[in-house]
Scaffold this active site. Sequence first.
Site, PDB file in Angstrom:
ATOM      1  N   GLY A  93       0.790  -1.225   0.000  1.00  0.00           N
ATOM      2  CA  GLY A  93       0.000   0.000   0.000  1.00  0.00           C
ATOM      3  C   GLY A  93       0.817   1.267   0.000  1.00  0.00           C
ATOM      4  O   GLY A  93       0.280   2.348   0.249  1.00  0.00           O
ATOM      5  N   HIS A  98       8.958   8.000  -1.070  1.00  0.00           N
ATOM      6  CA  HIS A  98      10.047   8.556  -0.255  1.00  0.00           C
ATOM      7  C   HIS A  98       9.861   7.866   1.090  1.00  0.00           C
ATOM      8  O   HIS A  98       8.783   7.975   1.700  1.00  0.00           O
ATOM      9  CB  HIS A  98       9.907  10.078  -0.144  1.00  0.00           C
ATOM     10  CG  HIS A  98      10.925  10.769   0.721  1.00  0.00           C
ATOM     11  ND1 HIS A  98      11.678  11.844   0.283  1.00  0.00           N
ATOM     12  CD2 HIS A  98      11.302  10.546   2.006  1.00  0.00           C
ATOM     13  CE1 HIS A  98      12.484  12.259   1.247  1.00  0.00           C
ATOM     14  NE2 HIS A  98      12.276  11.478   2.315  1.00  0.00           N
ATOM     15  N   HIS A 100       9.169   6.431   4.573  1.00  0.00           N
ATOM     16  CA  HIS A 100       8.518   7.082   5.711  1.00  0.00           C
ATOM     17  C   HIS A 100       8.044   6.039   6.701  1.00  0.00           C
ATOM     18  O   HIS A 100       7.581   4.973   6.317  1.00  0.00           O
ATOM     19  CB  HIS A 100       7.356   7.978   5.271  1.00  0.00           C
ATOM     20  CG  HIS A 100       6.350   7.302   4.393  1.00  0.00           C
ATOM     21  ND1 HIS A 100       6.555   7.111   3.041  1.00  0.00           N
ATOM     22  CD2 HIS A 100       5.150   6.763   4.664  1.00  0.00           C
ATOM     23  CE1 HIS A 100       5.508   6.491   2.523  1.00  0.00           C
ATOM     24  NE2 HIS A 100       4.651   6.245   3.487  1.00  0.00           N
TER      25      HIS A 100
END
Length: 114
Positions: A93, A98, A100
């Site tokens: 998902g 970037h 995280h």
Amino acid sequence: MAECLFCMIVAGKIPATLVHTDDEVVAFRDINPQAPVHVLVVPRAHYANVGEVAAADPALVGALVSAAKSIAAAEGHEGSGYRLIFNTGADAGQTVFHAHLHLLAGTGLRMTMA
Ligand code: AMP
Ligand code: ZN
């Protein structure tokens, strides 16, 4: 990366509600929170996912987790508990490529596979 959403937040070019910054890490509130506390902890440097961070700079993974621990404590949830999630790749998902770390806290968090 110029066109990366979280690079732009790190650079201050897109507004976000920052809750923590240091030399390596920036953390801000998720725009679509899934729990009373939902913070995204991101490296300043661009990596597509946490696997890339681990391969290039393992200590930076520790810095992300350490920042999340500090934020959980600052938000009053170190004792009551919190969840850390790295969605990695499309099947997990991941929508922003970037790296995280999601920090979720403030309610009973059930584990689902979906
Ligand atoms: P993931 O699905 O793991 O890639 O998570 C991406 C997260 O970024 C989602 O929870 C989004 O709600 C969140 N998000 C997207 N755009 C923003 C934004 N501009 N500011 C804060 N959070 C965002
Ligand atoms: Zn980026």
